[in-house]
Design a protein around this motif. Structure first.
Motif, PDB file in Angstrom:
ATOM      1  N   GLN A  41     -44.754  22.970  20.127  1.00 32.72           N
ATOM      2  CA  GLN A  41     -44.273  21.561  19.729  1.00 32.72           C
ATOM      3  C   GLN A  41     -45.288  20.449  20.338  1.00 32.72           C
ATOM      4  N   LEU A  42     -45.630  20.685  21.766  1.00 35.48           N
ATOM      5  CA  LEU A  42     -46.470  19.663  22.226  1.00 35.48           C
ATOM      6  C   LEU A  42     -47.941  19.521  21.530  1.00 35.48           C
ATOM      7  N   GLN A  43     -48.169  20.655  20.890  1.00 35.50           N
ATOM      8  CA  GLN A  43     -49.783  20.684  20.071  1.00 35.50           C
ATOM      9  C   GLN A  43     -49.115  20.085  18.728  1.00 35.50           C
ATOM     10  N   ALA A  99     -45.332  23.297   9.962  1.00 34.23           N
ATOM     11  CA  ALA A  99     -45.745  22.275   9.086  1.00 34.23           C
ATOM     12  C   ALA A  99     -44.606  21.455   8.901  1.00 34.23           C
ATOM     13  N   GLU A 100     -43.298  21.798   8.912  1.00 30.25           N
ATOM     14  CA  GLU A 100     -42.031  20.650   8.894  1.00 30.25           C
ATOM     15  C   GLU A 100     -42.347  19.613  10.101  1.00 30.25           C
ATOM     16  N   ALA A 101     -42.507  20.400  11.354  1.00 29.99           N
ATOM     17  CA  ALA A 101     -42.464  19.469  12.266  1.00 29.99           C
ATOM     18  C   ALA A 101     -43.724  18.476  12.171  1.00 29.99           C
ATOM     19  N   LEU A 104     -42.786  15.789   9.886  1.00 25.83           N
ATOM     20  CA  LEU A 104     -41.919  14.678  10.591  1.00 25.83           C
ATOM     21  C   LEU A 104     -42.463  13.771  11.353  1.00 25.83           C
ATOM     22  N   GLN A 105     -43.817  14.083  12.276  1.00 27.39           N
ATOM     23  CA  GLN A 105     -44.498  13.468  12.862  1.00 27.39           C
ATOM     24  C   GLN A 105     -45.249  12.627  12.271  1.00 27.39           C
ATOM     25  N   LEU A 106     -45.791  12.955  10.976  1.00 30.90           N
ATOM     26  CA  LEU A 106     -46.431  11.996  10.009  1.00 30.90           C
ATOM     27  C   LEU A 106     -45.537  10.823   9.640  1.00 30.90           C
ATOM     28  N   CYS A 107     -44.489  11.208   9.117  1.00 27.65           N
ATOM     29  CA  CYS A 107     -43.486  10.457   8.443  1.00 27.65           C
ATOM     30  C   CYS A 107     -43.038   9.376   9.770  1.00 27.65           C
ATOM     31  N   GLN A 108     -43.104   9.462  10.752  1.00 31.12           N
ATOM     32  CA  GLN A 108     -42.714   8.635  11.582  1.00 31.12           C
ATOM     33  C   GLN A 108     -43.647   7.585  12.176  1.00 31.12           C
ATOM     34  N   ARG A 109     -45.097   7.992  11.963  1.00 32.82           N
ATOM     35  CA  ARG A 109     -46.000   7.183  12.418  1.00 32.82           C
ATOM     36  C   ARG A 109     -46.724   6.429  11.044  1.00 32.82           C
ATOM     37  N   LEU A 110     -46.579   6.850   9.969  1.00 32.41           N
ATOM     38  CA  LEU A 110     -46.811   6.171   8.798  1.00 32.41           C
ATOM     39  C   LEU A 110     -45.809   5.598   8.056  1.00 32.41           C
ATOM     40  N   SER A 111     -46.206   4.640   7.222  1.00 30.43           N
ATOM     41  CA  SER A 111     -45.384   3.820   6.416  1.00 30.43           C
ATOM     42  C   SER A 111     -44.835   4.469   5.377  1.00 30.43           C
ATOM     43  N   ARG A 126     -55.231  29.337   9.652  1.00 29.67           N
ATOM     44  CA  ARG A 126     -53.950  28.371   9.039  1.00 29.67           C
ATOM     45  C   ARG A 126     -54.412  26.685   8.997  1.00 29.67           C
ATOM     46  N   SER A 127     -53.913  26.476   7.870  1.00 30.48           N
ATOM     47  CA  SER A 127     -54.110  25.145   7.693  1.00 30.48           C
ATOM     48  C   SER A 127     -53.278  24.722   6.786  1.00 30.48           C
ATOM     49  N   VAL A 128     -53.010  23.259   6.634  1.00 35.08           N
ATOM     50  CA  VAL A 128     -52.066  22.561   6.086  1.00 35.08           C
ATOM     51  C   VAL A 128     -52.806  21.708   5.079  1.00 35.08           C
ATOM     52  N   TRP A 129     -52.313  21.318   3.874  1.00 38.80           N
ATOM     53  CA  TRP A 129     -52.706  20.320   2.782  1.00 38.80           C
ATOM     54  C   TRP A 129     -51.550  19.013   2.983  1.00 38.80           C
ATOM     55  N   ILE A 130     -52.256  17.949   3.241  1.00 43.91           N
ATOM     56  CA  ILE A 130     -51.594  16.690   3.419  1.00 43.91           C
ATOM     57  C   ILE A 130     -51.881  15.629   2.307  1.00 43.91           C
ATOM     58  N   GLU A 131     -50.792  15.259   1.488  1.00 45.04           N
ATOM     59  CA  GLU A 131     -51.005  14.370   0.385  1.00 45.04           C
ATOM     60  C   GLU A 131     -51.233  12.931   0.822  1.00 45.04           C
ATOM     61  N   LEU A 132     -52.556  12.532   0.319  1.00 45.12           N
ATOM     62  CA  LEU A 132     -52.737  11.147   0.550  1.00 45.12           C
ATOM     63  C   LEU A 132     -52.644   9.998  -0.632  1.00 45.12           C
ATOM     64  N   ILE A 133     -52.473   8.710  -0.326  1.00 46.93           N
ATOM     65  CA  ILE A 133     -52.100   7.944  -1.448  1.00 46.93           C
ATOM     66  C   ILE A 133     -53.748   7.414  -1.952  1.00 46.93           C
ATOM     67  N   SER A 134     -53.812   7.545  -3.118  1.00 47.99           N
ATOM     68  CA  SER A 134     -55.078   7.162  -3.748  1.00 47.99           C
ATOM     69  C   SER A 134     -54.545   6.307  -4.736  1.00 47.99           C
ATOM     70  N   PRO A 135     -55.580   5.134  -5.194  1.00 44.97           N
ATOM     71  CA  PRO A 135     -54.829   4.317  -6.222  1.00 44.97           C
ATOM     72  C   PRO A 135     -55.296   4.991  -7.796  1.00 44.97           C
ATOM     73  N   LEU A 136     -56.374   5.717  -7.746  1.00 48.01           N
ATOM     74  CA  LEU A 136     -56.776   6.220  -9.029  1.00 48.01           C
ATOM     75  C   LEU A 136     -56.344   7.741  -9.301  1.00 48.01           C
ATOM     76  N   GLU A 137     -56.444   8.638  -8.300  1.00 47.35           N
ATOM     77  CA  GLU A 137     -56.081  10.053  -8.577  1.00 47.35           C
ATOM     78  C   GLU A 137     -55.452  10.642  -7.448  1.00 47.35           C
ATOM     79  N   PRO A 138     -54.901  11.933  -7.602  1.00 46.91           N
ATOM     80  CA  PRO A 138     -54.058  12.538  -6.654  1.00 46.91           C
ATOM     81  C   PRO A 138     -55.176  13.397  -5.586  1.00 46.91           C
ATOM     82  N   ILE A 139     -55.058  13.057  -4.270  1.00 47.76           N
ATOM     83  CA  ILE A 139     -56.114  13.625  -3.464  1.00 47.76           C
ATOM     84  C   ILE A 139     -55.403  14.023  -2.395  1.00 47.76           C
ATOM     85  N   TRP A 140     -55.958  15.363  -1.795  1.00 48.70           N
ATOM     86  CA  TRP A 140     -55.135  16.097  -0.775  1.00 48.70           C
ATOM     87  C   TRP A 140     -56.085  16.330   0.286  1.00 48.70           C
TER      88      TRP A 140
END
Length: 451
Positions: A41-43, A99-101, A104-111, A126-140
Motif C-alpha cells: 500500500q505504501l509502495q 492496479a485498482e489502488a 484511485l491514487q491517480l484519480c485523486q491527483r489528476l483532473s 508486472r506492469s500496468v497500462w495507463i490511458e493518456l489524454i491525447s488530442p489526436l489519437e488514443p495513447i497508453w
C-alpha cells in the motif's frame, strides 16, 4: 587430534551458517506474508504520486509533439492503440487489487480519472497500462510495477529478516550449545552432591562450556580417587590391626599369664576389636548397597539379639520398609553400643510411625550429651571429653550413623527428658536421653504391617 578438532569446528560453522541462511529465508517469507500488504500500500501511494506527475507532463508534451518523439525524448513506453492487447497470463487477484489502488491514487491527483489495466508478461514481469489524454489519437503509457516478492527484497523486509534470523540462531545456539550441556552438567553435579560417582560428562557445546565440563570431570575424578584412597587407607589400618590382635589372642591362651594380666589383655583386645570394626564400617559406608523391602521390626530385633533381654527392652511396631539393611543394622548397633557404654541401663529400642516418617529411637537412663555438643559429636574422629573416657572408641560411631541417615534421606536427632520435671508424663518416654533415627516414608515404599 588437532585436525579432528578443526573438522568439528568447520562442520559446526557450516551447520550454523546454513541455519542462519535458512532462518533468514524463513523470516523473509514470514515478514512478506505479514507486512507485505502494508508495504504494498505504501509502495502504491508512492508510485501513484510519481505516475501522476509523469502522466500530467506527458499529456502536456503530447499536445505539442507526436507520440514517438515524446517517447524518444522522455524514455517512456508509449503505445498508440485503442486498447492494449490482453496479457498472455491473467493477472492475479492481488495484482488486480494493486492496479485498482493505483487508479484511485491517480484519480485523486489528476483532473480526470484515467483507465488503468494490469498486464503480466510471460516471464512474470508486472506492469500496468495507463490511458493518456491525447488530442489526436488514443495513447497508453506502460509502467512497470515492482513485486513485493522480487529479488533483492525490500530493504525494510530484508533488515527485519536478518534481525529475526539473528534472534532464532542466537536462541538455538543458547539452547543447543549452552543450556543443554549445562543441564547435563547440573544433573551430574546433583549426583555428586548425593555422594555418587557419576560417569564423565561429555564435553560438548560452546568452548567455555566444554572447558567447564572438563574441569568438572577432573574434579569428579579427584574426588573418586580421594574416596578410594580413604577406603584403602582405613581398610589397610584395620587389616594391619588384625594381625597383632590375633597374636594377642594366641598369647592369652598360654597358661603363663596371671589372671589379672589376662583380664587386662582381654580388655585391650576388645578395644582393638571395636576400633577395627569402626574403621571397617566407616570405610565401607554402605554407599553401594541396594535398598530392599525388609520387615524392619525383625531386622532391629536381630540387631538387638546379642544383648541380654533384661538390659535391652524392645518396643517395635510391625513395619515393612525399603532400606539398606546392612548399613542400617550397623548404625542401630552403634547407637545401642553407645547407650550401654555411656548411658545407664535399661536401654529401650523403639520403632513407630509418626507423621509419615519411620522413627527408630534408642533410649537410656543417663544424662546424655550436652545439646551444644551434638553437632561436634557427629564429626568423624571426634570424642567428647565427658563421655569418651572408656577404651575402644575412636570417635566414628555417630559419624557412621549420620552417614547412614543421609543415605536413607533421613535425619538424626538427640532428645533430652528430665523425669523430675513436674510437667512430664512418666509414661510418655521410657528414658532420659535418646537418639532418634527417622526415615521418610515415600509412596514407592510399602509400610504395611508385617504378619
Amino acid at each position: 587430534m588437532p585436525s579432528r578438532a578443526w573438522q568439528k569446528r568447520l562442520t559446526a560453522l557450516l551447520g550454523w551458517g546454513g541455519l542462519a541462511l535458512g532462518s533468514s529465508a524463513f523470516c523473509l517469507v514470514v515478514f512478506q506474508a505479514l507486512f507485505g500488504r502494508q508495504l504494498e500500500q505504501l509502495q502504491t501511494i508512492q508510485l501513484g504520486r510519481d505516475l501522476a506527475l509523469n502522466v500530467r507532463l506527458t499529456e502536456l508534451a503530447l499536445e505539442r509533439y507526436p507520440p514517438h518523439m515524446v517517447a524518444e525524448l522522455s524514455g517512456l513506453d508509449l503505445e498508440v492503440t485503442v486498447r492494449p492487447k490482453p496479457a498472455p497470463l491473467p493477472p492475479s487477484a492481488a495484482f488486480k487489487r494493486q492496479a485498482e489502488a493505483l487508479q484511485l491514487q491517480l484519480c485523486q491527483r489528476l483532473s480526470h480519472c484515467p483507465m488503468v489495466l494490469p498486464d503480466r508478461a510471460a516471464r512474470g514481469e508486472r506492469s500496468v497500462w495507463i490511458e493518456l489524454i491525447s488530442p489526436l489519437e488514443p495513447i497508453w503509457l506502460r509502467v512497470d510495477v515492482p513485486s513485493m516478492m522480487r529479488w533483492p527484497p525490500e530493504p525494510t523486509l530484508l533488515g527485519l529478516a536478518l534481525v529475526g534470523a539473528g534472534i532464532i540462531c542466537g536462541g538455538l545456539f543458547l539452547l543447543v550449545e549452552v543450556e543443554a550441556p549445562l543441564r547435563g552438567l547440573e544433573k551430574a553435579l546433583s549426583r555428586v552432591g548425593d555422594g555418587e560417582d557419576p560417569d564423565a560428562v561429555s564435553a560438548r557445546g560452546a568452548p567455555e562450556v566444554q572447558r567447564l565440563t572438563q574441569r568438572f570431570n577432573a574434579m569428579v575424578q579427584r574426588l573418586a580417587a580421594n574416596r578410594r584412597e580413604r577406603a584403602t587407607m582405613l581398610a589397610g589400618i584395620a587389616h594391619d590391626l588384625r594381625a597383632p590382635i590375633t597374636r594377642l589372642q594366641f598369647r592369652l591362651s598360654m597358661p603363663q599369664l596371671s589372671a589379672d594380666e589376662r583380664e587386662r589383655c582381654a580388655g585391650d583386645l576388645q578395644s582393638l576389636e571395636r576400633i577395627t570394626g569402626q574403621f571397617l564400617l566407616f570405610a565401607g559406608g554402605g554407599d553401594s548397597e541396594t535398598s530392599v523391602q525388609v520387615p524392619l521390626d525383625q531386622l532391629l530385633a536381630e540387631v538387638a539379639s546379642s544383648h541380654p533381654a533384661d538390659q535391652l527392652r524392645l518396643e517395635l511396631a510391625a513395619l515393612s520398609v525399603s532400606v539398606k539393611p546392612v548399613a542400617l543394622g550397623r548404625a542401630i548397633a552403634n547407637l545401642i553400643d553407645n547407650a550401654f557404654s555411656y548411658g545407664i541401663a535399661p536401654v529401650i529400642l523403639r520403632l513407630y510411625v509418626d507423621n509419615s516418617r519411620c522413627c527408630i529411637e534408642v533410649w537410656d537412663q543417663g544424662k546424655g550429651m550436652p545439646v551444644q555438643q551434638w553437632e561436634e559429636a557427629l564429626q568423624p574422629f571426634h570424642r567428647l571429653d565427658s563421655s569418651r573416657g572408656q577404651q575402644g572408641h575412636c570417635g566414628l560411631g555417630l559419624a557412621i550413623v549420620s552417614h547412614v541417615a543421609r543415605l536413607h534421606g533421613g535425619r538424626l536427632e538427640c532428645i533430652h527428658r528430665d523425669k523430675n520435671d513436674s510437667g512430664l508424663d512418666p509414661g510418655t518416654d521410657p528414658g532420659r536421653f535418646a537418639i532418634r533415627f527417622s526415615l521418610p516414608l515415600h509412596d514407592d515404599q510399602s509400610t504395611v504391617p508385617t504378619s
